[in-house]
Every structure is written in structure tokens, then in C-alpha cells.
Design a protein around this motif. Structure first.
Motif, PDB file in Angstrom:
ATOM      1  N   GLU A  23      57.423  60.852  50.449  1.00 33.31           N
ATOM      2  CA  GLU A  23      57.333  62.002  49.547  1.00 33.31           C
ATOM      3  C   GLU A  23      57.891  61.662  48.171  1.00 33.31           C
ATOM      4  O   GLU A  23      57.340  62.070  47.150  1.00 33.31           O
ATOM      5  CB  GLU A  23      58.077  63.183  50.161  1.00 33.31           C
ATOM      6  CG  GLU A  23      57.387  63.782  51.386  1.00 33.31           C
ATOM      7  CD  GLU A  23      58.209  64.864  52.031  1.00 33.31           C
ATOM      8  OE1 GLU A  23      59.398  65.028  51.624  1.00 33.31           O
ATOM      9  OE2 GLU A  23      57.700  65.550  52.937  1.00 33.31           O
ATOM     10  N   ARG A  24      59.014  60.927  48.167  1.00 35.93           N
ATOM     11  CA  ARG A  24      59.578  60.531  46.872  1.00 35.93           C
ATOM     12  C   ARG A  24      58.615  59.605  46.123  1.00 35.93           C
ATOM     13  O   ARG A  24      58.470  59.704  44.906  1.00 35.93           O
ATOM     14  CB  ARG A  24      60.923  59.839  47.076  1.00 35.93           C
ATOM     15  CG  ARG A  24      62.053  60.787  47.440  1.00 35.93           C
ATOM     16  CD  ARG A  24      63.403  60.123  47.261  1.00 35.93           C
ATOM     17  NE  ARG A  24      63.563  58.971  48.140  1.00 35.93           N
ATOM     18  CZ  ARG A  24      64.064  59.009  49.359  1.00 35.93           C
ATOM     19  NH1 ARG A  24      64.458  60.178  49.882  1.00 35.93           N
ATOM     20  NH2 ARG A  24      64.184  57.915  50.099  1.00 35.93           N
ATOM     21  N   ARG A  25      57.971  58.720  46.875  1.00 38.28           N
ATOM     22  CA  ARG A  25      56.997  57.838  46.232  1.00 38.28           C
ATOM     23  C   ARG A  25      55.832  58.638  45.660  1.00 38.28           C
ATOM     24  O   ARG A  25      55.396  58.408  44.528  1.00 38.28           O
ATOM     25  CB  ARG A  25      56.475  56.823  47.254  1.00 38.28           C
ATOM     26  CG  ARG A  25      55.535  55.767  46.642  1.00 38.28           C
ATOM     27  CD  ARG A  25      54.617  55.185  47.674  1.00 38.28           C
ATOM     28  NE  ARG A  25      53.691  56.197  48.180  1.00 38.28           N
ATOM     29  CZ  ARG A  25      52.734  55.939  49.066  1.00 38.28           C
ATOM     30  NH1 ARG A  25      52.595  54.734  49.570  1.00 38.28           N
ATOM     31  NH2 ARG A  25      51.926  56.918  49.471  1.00 38.28           N
ATOM     32  N   ASP A  26      55.320  59.611  46.474  1.00 40.66           N
ATOM     33  CA  ASP A  26      54.212  60.429  45.987  1.00 40.66           C
ATOM     34  C   ASP A  26      54.622  61.248  44.775  1.00 40.66           C
ATOM     35  O   ASP A  26      53.851  61.407  43.823  1.00 40.66           O
ATOM     36  CB  ASP A  26      53.719  61.362  47.100  1.00 40.66           C
ATOM     37  CG  ASP A  26      53.044  60.594  48.228  1.00 40.66           C
ATOM     38  OD1 ASP A  26      52.694  59.417  48.008  1.00 40.66           O
ATOM     39  OD2 ASP A  26      52.878  61.164  49.326  1.00 40.66           O
ATOM     40  N   GLU A  27      55.844  61.789  44.797  1.00 40.10           N
ATOM     41  CA  GLU A  27      56.318  62.578  43.666  1.00 40.10           C
ATOM     42  C   GLU A  27      56.450  61.718  42.414  1.00 40.10           C
ATOM     43  O   GLU A  27      56.107  62.143  41.308  1.00 40.10           O
ATOM     44  CB  GLU A  27      57.661  63.216  44.011  1.00 40.10           C
ATOM     45  CG  GLU A  27      58.214  64.120  42.916  1.00 40.10           C
ATOM     46  CD  GLU A  27      57.306  65.311  42.657  1.00 40.10           C
ATOM     47  OE1 GLU A  27      57.311  65.805  41.512  1.00 40.10           O
ATOM     48  OE2 GLU A  27      56.602  65.740  43.582  1.00 40.10           O
ATOM     49  N   ARG A  86      54.322  60.040  37.165  1.00 39.47           N
ATOM     50  CA  ARG A  86      53.825  59.002  36.270  1.00 39.47           C
ATOM     51  C   ARG A  86      52.367  59.243  35.890  1.00 39.47           C
ATOM     52  O   ARG A  86      51.964  58.992  34.747  1.00 39.47           O
ATOM     53  CB  ARG A  86      53.977  57.640  36.943  1.00 39.47           C
ATOM     54  CG  ARG A  86      55.428  57.241  37.202  1.00 39.47           C
ATOM     55  CD  ARG A  86      55.536  55.915  37.916  1.00 39.47           C
ATOM     56  NE  ARG A  86      55.080  54.831  37.058  1.00 39.47           N
ATOM     57  CZ  ARG A  86      54.906  53.563  37.483  1.00 39.47           C
ATOM     58  NH1 ARG A  86      55.137  53.272  38.756  1.00 39.47           N
ATOM     59  NH2 ARG A  86      54.496  52.631  36.649  1.00 39.47           N
ATOM     60  N   LEU A  87      51.578  59.776  36.854  1.00 36.44           N
ATOM     61  CA  LEU A  87      50.188  60.095  36.534  1.00 36.44           C
ATOM     62  C   LEU A  87      50.111  61.225  35.510  1.00 36.44           C
ATOM     63  O   LEU A  87      49.335  61.170  34.559  1.00 36.44           O
ATOM     64  CB  LEU A  87      49.428  60.481  37.804  1.00 36.44           C
ATOM     65  CG  LEU A  87      47.985  60.962  37.586  1.00 36.44           C
ATOM     66  CD1 LEU A  87      47.155  59.898  36.888  1.00 36.44           C
ATOM     67  CD2 LEU A  87      47.352  61.364  38.902  1.00 36.44           C
ATOM     68  N   ARG A 129      47.674  60.840  48.767  1.00 40.00           N
ATOM     69  CA  ARG A 129      47.585  61.213  50.170  1.00 40.00           C
ATOM     70  C   ARG A 129      48.892  60.870  50.858  1.00 40.00           C
ATOM     71  O   ARG A 129      49.351  59.720  50.803  1.00 40.00           O
ATOM     72  CB  ARG A 129      46.428  60.450  50.834  1.00 40.00           C
ATOM     73  CG  ARG A 129      46.208  60.816  52.298  1.00 40.00           C
ATOM     74  CD  ARG A 129      44.966  60.124  52.840  1.00 40.00           C
ATOM     75  NE  ARG A 129      45.063  58.675  52.704  1.00 40.00           N
ATOM     76  CZ  ARG A 129      45.715  57.914  53.597  1.00 40.00           C
ATOM     77  NH1 ARG A 129      46.303  58.436  54.650  1.00 40.00           N
ATOM     78  NH2 ARG A 129      45.772  56.611  53.406  1.00 40.00           N
ATOM     79  N   PRO A 130      49.577  61.825  51.531  1.00 41.00           N
ATOM     80  CA  PRO A 130      50.841  61.535  52.197  1.00 41.00           C
ATOM     81  C   PRO A 130      50.664  60.487  53.293  1.00 41.00           C
ATOM     82  O   PRO A 130      49.630  60.399  53.949  1.00 41.00           O
ATOM     83  CB  PRO A 130      51.253  62.885  52.784  1.00 41.00           C
ATOM     84  CG  PRO A 130      50.475  63.902  52.016  1.00 41.00           C
ATOM     85  CD  PRO A 130      49.202  63.234  51.647  1.00 41.00           C
ATOM     86  N   VAL A 131      51.719  59.717  53.483  1.00 41.95           N
ATOM     87  CA  VAL A 131      51.686  58.685  54.525  1.00 41.95           C
ATOM     88  C   VAL A 131      51.694  59.341  55.899  1.00 41.95           C
ATOM     89  O   VAL A 131      50.988  58.912  56.819  1.00 41.95           O
ATOM     90  CB  VAL A 131      52.881  57.734  54.363  1.00 41.95           C
ATOM     91  CG1 VAL A 131      52.923  56.736  55.517  1.00 41.95           C
ATOM     92  CG2 VAL A 131      52.778  57.007  53.037  1.00 41.95           C
ATOM     93  N   PHE A 132      52.504  60.384  56.063  1.00 45.96           N
ATOM     94  CA  PHE A 132      52.592  61.087  57.328  1.00 45.96           C
ATOM     95  C   PHE A 132      52.013  62.484  57.168  1.00 45.96           C
ATOM     96  O   PHE A 132      52.485  63.274  56.374  1.00 45.96           O
ATOM     97  CB  PHE A 132      54.061  61.210  57.773  1.00 45.96           C
ATOM     98  CG  PHE A 132      54.679  59.853  58.023  1.00 45.96           C
ATOM     99  CD1 PHE A 132      54.491  59.184  59.216  1.00 45.96           C
ATOM    100  CD2 PHE A 132      55.418  59.243  57.043  1.00 45.96           C
ATOM    101  CE1 PHE A 132      55.043  57.947  59.430  1.00 45.96           C
ATOM    102  CE2 PHE A 132      55.983  57.983  57.237  1.00 45.96           C
ATOM    103  CZ  PHE A 132      55.803  57.343  58.445  1.00 45.96           C
ATOM    104  N   ALA A 133      50.963  62.760  57.907  1.00 48.89           N
ATOM    105  CA  ALA A 133      50.341  64.082  57.859  1.00 48.89           C
ATOM    106  C   ALA A 133      51.058  65.042  58.788  1.00 48.89           C
ATOM    107  O   ALA A 133      51.689  64.622  59.724  1.00 48.89           O
ATOM    108  CB  ALA A 133      48.865  63.965  58.231  1.00 48.89           C
TER     109      ALA A 133
END
Length: 258
Positions: free
Chosen positions: A57-61, A66-67, A254-258
Motif C-alpha cells: 500500500e505504501r508503494r502504491d501510495e 509521484r504520478l 493494482r494492489p499486490v494483495f486483493a
């Protein structure tokens, strides 16, 4: 050992198998890493999954942040470039207005100098006196017509304002139809020279104001051009963070864990 390392580095299939094995054994390594985890392996696995989820989640955030930063930089670069282009066109228009004002100043100066030269010659001829004419009703009618025609012609040439003709017809503001035509000519030339001097003064003031406007427009244009260059460089440095398509963008978040 060297043979194993060389095989892992040169053959992609064993490398993929080795990575998969490492991933599968990660929970076991986490459990064996602590005596507390050995006594309660279920809790250890739950904690491990939670840790991995939070990390994803931290990586996705961070990727989202950054995007968004890259998208904002790209939008700002486009907007500031549009503003710089518009400022360039505005600067050209103001430059054209100033050049037109310069031409009007030159024309007003030439008209004023010509009128002033005529006034000087008229003053010089005044030393010879005014020719004698009989003061009859016909003479006064002629003088009146002469004055009206002289003022009308001066207005048509732009040497007098339009209201001067109405004043001459009404005998206001110093216009005296009883004067000798030679004296009337000198009055017309005097008033014309004074009027054209004021026209030149107003034209010079307008030219100075147009110069200030043109200079301000150029400064604004140059400032926006510099800002656009900086924004373009920043957007280019962040462009690699923007996915090339909608599918790529969805995959990126896309989250790693759904």
C-alpha cells in the motif's frame, strides 16, 4: 559453487525458479527468525501478510503521489507554454501600437513645424502693415466669408479642431470677422500653430505610454518564456513516471494483495 552461480546468471529459467522458491520460503524464514514466531506460527504468518500488504500500500501510495506530481508538472508545462505564446502575441501587438504612435508623433511634429513656419512668415509680413480697404457692408460680408472659408479649410486639413468652425461662425473665442483678411490669415495661422503644438504634445504623451505598455508586455513575455522552459524541463524529468496507456496505469496501481 561457481558453476551454480554461472548457471543462475546465464540461464533465465533456473533464475526464475530460484526466485519463486525464495518467495515461497519467505514465510517460513519469517517464522523461524524468532522463537515467538515458532511458538505461534499462525500469528507470524498473519503479521507477515499484514506487513507485506502495508508495504504494498505504501508503494502504491508513493506511485500515486509521484504520478500525480508528474501529471501536474505536465499540465503546468502545457498551460505555461500557452500563456507564453499568448504573451508573445500580445507583445507583438503592443510593439505595433508603439510603432504606430511613433509615426503619429513624427507626423504631428512635421505638421506643427510647417504651421509654425507659416506663422513666422506671417508675422514678418505684418511689418508692412495692412492694406487699406473701404469699410462697407460688402467688405464686411467678404471678410466674414473669407474667415469662414479659411477656418473651414484649416479644419479640413487637420490644422484646427472641428469646433473651431462653429466658433468662427458664431464669432466666439477670439474669431472676429471684422478684421482685414490679412489679419484674419495671421490669426488662423497663429491658432493653427498653437493647436498643432498641442496635438504633438498629446501624441508624444501617447507614444511614451505606448512604449511603457510595450516594454511591460516584453517583460511579461520573457518571464513566461523562462518559466515555460523551467516547467518543460521539470515535466521532462518526470515524464517517465506517467504510464503510456490506461492499462499500464491500472497495472501500476493494482494492489499486490486483493
Amino acid at each position: 559453487m561457481n558453476i551454480l552461480a554461472e548457471m543462475l546468471l546465464t540461464e533465465p529459467a533456473p533464475m526464475a525458479i530460484w526466485a519463486a522458491l525464495m518467495l515461497l520460503t519467505l514465510p517460513a524464514l519469517v517464522v523461524l527468525a524468532s522463537p515467538h514466531n515458532v511458538r505461534n506460527p499462525g500469528r507470524a504468518l498473519i503479521d507477515t501478510v499484514g506487513f507485506l500488504r502495508r508495504r504494498a500500500e505504501r508503494r502504491d501510495e508513493e506511485l500515486r503521489r509521484r504520478l500525480e506530481e508528474a501529471l501536474q508538472a505536465a499540465r503546468y508545462a502545457e498551460e505555461i507554454q500557452v500563456a507564453a505564446d499568448q504573451a508573445g502575441w500580445a507583445a507583438q501587438r503592443w510593439q505595433g501600437s508603439w510603432e504606430g504612435a511613433c509615426e503619429r508623433v513624427d507626423a504631428a511634429w512635421r505638421s506643427w513645424q510647417a504651421a509654425d513656419a507659416r506663422r513666422a512668415r506671417s508675422r514678418a509680413t505684418a511689418a508692412f502693415g495692412t492694406p487699406y480697404t473701404a469699410k462697407t457692408p460688402a467688405e464686411y460680408a467678404y471678410r466674414e466669408r473669407f474667415l469662414h472659408r479659411a477656418v473651414q479649410d484649416a479644419v479640413a486639413r487637420g490644422e484646427l479642431p472641428t469646433e473651431a468652425l462653429a466658433d468662427a461662425l458664431s464669432g466666439r473665442n477670439g474669431w472676429d470677422a471684422r478684421l482685414h483678411p490679412a489679419d484674419q490669415e495671421r490669426v488662423v495661422q497663429q491658432v493653427s500653430a498653437d493647436y498643432l503644438a498641442r496635438v504633438h504634445e498629446r501624441a508624444a504623451e501617447a507614444e511614451r505610454a505606448a512604449w511603457q505598455d510595450a516594454a511591460s508586455a516584453r517583460r511579461n513575455r520573457d518571464s513566461l518564456i523562462r518559466e515555460a522552459a523551467i516547467a518543460e524541463a521539470r515535466a521532462a524529468s518526470l515524464n517517465h513516471l506517467i504510464p503510456t496507456g490506461a492499462t499500464a496505469a491500472q497495472e501500476a496501481f493494482r494492489p499486490v494483495f486483493a
